[in-house]
Write a protein that holds these residues in place. Structure first.
Motif, mmCIF file in Angstrom:
data_model
loop_
_atom_site.group_PDB
_atom_site.id
_atom_site.type_symbol
_atom_site.label_atom_id
_atom_site.label_comp_id
_atom_site.label_asym_id
_atom_site.label_seq_id
_atom_site.Cartn_x
_atom_site.Cartn_y
_atom_site.Cartn_z
ATOM 1 N N PRO A 193 11.745 -5.685 3.084
ATOM 2 C CA PRO A 193 12.990 -5.418 2.156
ATOM 3 C C PRO A 193 12.170 -4.856 0.730
ATOM 4 C CG PRO A 193 11.972 -7.882 1.715
ATOM 5 C CD PRO A 193 10.821 -7.596 2.905
ATOM 6 N N THR A 194 11.077 -4.414 0.409
ATOM 7 C CA THR A 194 10.881 -3.930 -0.977
ATOM 8 C C THR A 194 10.448 -2.374 -0.805
ATOM 9 O OG1 THR A 194 10.147 -5.806 -1.844
ATOM 10 C CG2 THR A 194 9.286 -3.617 -2.857
ATOM 11 N N PHE A 195 9.748 -2.571 0.050
ATOM 12 C CA PHE A 195 9.053 -0.596 0.346
ATOM 13 C C PHE A 195 9.818 -0.205 1.249
ATOM 14 C CE2 PHE A 195 6.124 -2.732 -2.004
ATOM 15 C CZ PHE A 195 5.717 -2.235 -3.489
ATOM 16 N N GLY A 196 10.721 -0.695 2.164
ATOM 17 C CA GLY A 196 10.690 0.198 3.493
ATOM 18 C C GLY A 196 12.081 0.976 3.651
ATOM 19 N N GLY A 197 12.393 1.003 2.899
ATOM 20 C CA GLY A 197 13.756 1.694 2.825
ATOM 21 C C GLY A 197 13.232 3.504 1.925
ATOM 22 N N CYS B 57 5.859 1.354 11.479
ATOM 23 C CA CYS B 57 7.487 1.239 11.904
ATOM 24 C C CYS B 57 6.983 -0.517 11.714
ATOM 25 C CB CYS B 57 6.966 1.130 14.131
ATOM 26 S SG CYS B 57 7.051 2.538 14.433
ATOM 27 N N GLN B 58 6.417 -1.292 12.129
ATOM 28 C CA GLN B 58 7.222 -2.322 11.439
ATOM 29 C C GLN B 58 7.915 -2.539 9.665
ATOM 30 O OE1 GLN B 58 3.659 -5.028 12.199
ATOM 31 N NE2 GLN B 58 3.822 -5.730 9.951
ATOM 32 N N GLU B 59 6.640 -1.910 8.662
ATOM 33 C CA GLU B 59 6.815 -2.123 7.576
ATOM 34 C C GLU B 59 8.600 -1.584 6.955
ATOM 35 O OE1 GLU B 59 2.918 -0.175 6.365
ATOM 36 O OE2 GLU B 59 2.461 -2.143 6.118
ATOM 37 N N LEU B 60 8.864 -0.777 8.042
ATOM 38 C CA LEU B 60 10.387 -0.154 7.959
ATOM 39 C C LEU B 60 11.201 -1.640 7.665
ATOM 40 C CD1 LEU B 60 11.214 2.509 10.709
ATOM 41 C CD2 LEU B 60 11.312 2.238 8.345
ATOM 42 N N PHE B 61 11.102 -2.225 7.875
ATOM 43 C CA PHE B 61 11.424 -3.914 7.675
ATOM 44 C C PHE B 61 11.116 -4.654 6.147
ATOM 45 C CE2 PHE B 61 12.295 -2.562 11.807
ATOM 46 C CZ PHE B 61 13.580 -2.587 11.938
ATOM 47 N N GLY C 16 11.861 12.729 2.112
ATOM 48 C CA GLY C 16 10.401 12.711 1.634
ATOM 49 C C GLY C 16 8.983 12.574 2.360
ATOM 50 N N ALA C 17 9.656 10.918 2.656
ATOM 51 C CA ALA C 17 8.587 10.399 3.404
ATOM 52 C C ALA C 17 7.873 11.267 4.836
ATOM 53 C CB ALA C 17 9.382 8.846 3.902
ATOM 54 N N LYS C 18 9.194 11.987 6.216
ATOM 55 C CA LYS C 18 8.643 12.711 6.331
ATOM 56 C C LYS C 18 7.473 13.818 5.660
ATOM 57 C CE LYS C 18 10.535 15.913 10.062
ATOM 58 N NZ LYS C 18 11.631 16.338 10.419
ATOM 59 N N MET C 19 8.228 14.596 4.947
ATOM 60 C CA MET C 19 7.175 15.454 4.371
ATOM 61 C C MET C 19 5.736 14.905 3.826
ATOM 62 S SD MET C 19 5.914 16.516 0.909
ATOM 63 C CE MET C 19 7.104 15.092 -0.176
ATOM 64 N N VAL C 20 5.950 13.419 3.493
ATOM 65 C CA VAL C 20 5.000 13.026 2.399
ATOM 66 C C VAL C 20 3.438 12.927 4.465
ATOM 67 C CG1 VAL C 20 3.188 11.125 1.895
ATOM 68 C CG2 VAL C 20 5.438 12.388 0.902
ATOM 69 N N CYS C 21 3.673 12.562 5.070
ATOM 70 C CA CYS C 21 3.310 11.779 6.647
ATOM 71 C C CYS C 21 3.104 13.072 7.249
ATOM 72 C CB CYS C 21 4.474 11.098 7.670
ATOM 73 S SG CYS C 21 4.618 9.493 6.581
ATOM 74 N N SER C 22 3.532 14.147 6.788
ATOM 75 C CA SER C 22 3.675 15.492 7.407
ATOM 76 C C SER C 22 1.928 15.788 6.944
ATOM 77 C CB SER C 22 4.246 16.785 7.495
ATOM 78 O OG SER C 22 3.847 17.594 8.080
ATOM 79 N N ALA C 23 2.125 16.121 5.873
ATOM 80 C CA ALA C 23 1.250 16.840 4.698
ATOM 81 C C ALA C 23 -0.528 15.121 4.329
ATOM 82 C CB ALA C 23 1.671 16.183 3.253
ATOM 83 N N CYS C 24 -0.175 14.531 5.238
ATOM 84 C CA CYS C 24 -1.151 13.109 4.684
ATOM 85 C C CYS C 24 -1.820 13.703 6.495
ATOM 86 C CB CYS C 24 -0.715 11.936 4.348
ATOM 87 S SG CYS C 24 -0.497 11.271 2.859
ATOM 88 N N ASN C 25 -1.193 14.104 7.491
ATOM 89 C CA ASN C 25 -1.215 13.959 8.564
ATOM 90 C C ASN C 25 -1.318 12.516 9.134
ATOM 91 O OD1 ASN C 25 -2.251 15.404 11.172
ATOM 92 N ND2 ASN C 25 -4.482 14.772 10.990
ATOM 93 N N GLN D 100 0.266 -1.801 0.055
ATOM 94 C CA GLN D 100 -0.051 -0.098 -0.212
ATOM 95 C C GLN D 100 1.040 1.258 -0.308
ATOM 96 O OE1 GLN D 100 -3.611 0.420 -0.338
ATOM 97 N NE2 GLN D 100 -2.679 -2.417 -0.889
ATOM 98 N N LEU D 101 1.993 1.302 0.636
ATOM 99 C CA LEU D 101 2.658 2.844 0.184
ATOM 100 C C LEU D 101 3.561 2.873 -0.853
ATOM 101 C CD1 LEU D 101 5.665 1.362 3.415
ATOM 102 C CD2 LEU D 101 3.342 2.547 3.495
ATOM 103 N N SER D 102 3.066 1.969 -1.760
ATOM 104 C CA SER D 102 3.317 2.307 -3.420
ATOM 105 C C SER D 102 2.507 3.058 -4.189
ATOM 106 C CB SER D 102 3.447 1.165 -3.992
ATOM 107 O OG SER D 102 2.094 0.962 -4.269
ATOM 108 N N TRP D 103 1.494 3.557 -3.293
ATOM 109 C CA TRP D 103 0.865 4.287 -3.490
ATOM 110 C C TRP D 103 1.052 5.796 -3.302
ATOM 111 C CZ3 TRP D 103 -3.525 4.416 -6.526
ATOM 112 C CH2 TRP D 103 -4.042 3.100 -6.579
ATOM 113 N N CYS D 104 2.291 6.158 -2.286
ATOM 114 C CA CYS D 104 3.075 7.922 -2.026
ATOM 115 C C CYS D 104 4.970 7.374 -2.338
ATOM 116 C CB CYS D 104 3.257 7.635 -0.496
ATOM 117 S SG CYS D 104 1.474 7.170 -0.576
ATOM 118 N N LEU D 105 5.100 6.949 -3.206
ATOM 119 C CA LEU D 105 7.176 6.219 -3.810
ATOM 120 C C LEU D 105 7.291 7.229 -5.079
ATOM 121 C CD1 LEU D 105 7.310 2.727 -4.099
ATOM 122 C CD2 LEU D 105 7.606 3.738 -2.398
#
Length: 105
Positions: free
Chosen positions: A76-80, A70-74, A86-95, A40-45
């Motif tokens: 191997p495909t999307f955690g990186g 937190c668990q998705e950090l690990f 940019g992930a911090k910016m996206v999280c902030s914009a999406c609240n 589901q993270l691929s929608w934000c890549l």
């Protein structure tokens, strides 16, 4: 010396494995609202890597994965991607709150 059944060890192992998997989010209890799915993270890549504003779809998918980040950090495909600035910016914009006890931005 007591004679114990060999099935006790197997039972204890099975229970321990289920507890570990539940705590990692791989198994979902019936009635659980969140299904952890790193895909589901691929929608934000695109927004994460190019600093573009996130789409409504991205925010909706990211919000649905909020308890799992937190668990998705690990993963191997999307955690990186979650460690990129940019992930911090996206999280902030999406609240979306993304703070792991062991991870700091």
């Amino acid at each position: 010396m007591k004679n114990t059944s060999p099935y006790i060890g197997l039972l204890l192992f099975t229970v321990a494995a289920m507890v570990l998997r539940l705590s990692a989010g791989y198994l979902q209890l019936p009635g659980s609202e969140t299904t952890c799915d790193p895909v589901q993270l691929s929608w934000c890549l695109q927004s994460i890597v190019s600093y573009l504003p996130p789409t409504e779809n991205c925010c909706r998918k990211l919000k649905g994965q909020e308890p799992c980040l937190c668990q998705e950090l690990f993963d191997p495909t999307f955690g990186g991607y979650l460690v990129l600035p940019g992930a911090k910016m996206v999280c902030s914009a999406c609240n979306v709150t993304f703070s792991c006890g062991f991870w700091f931005w």
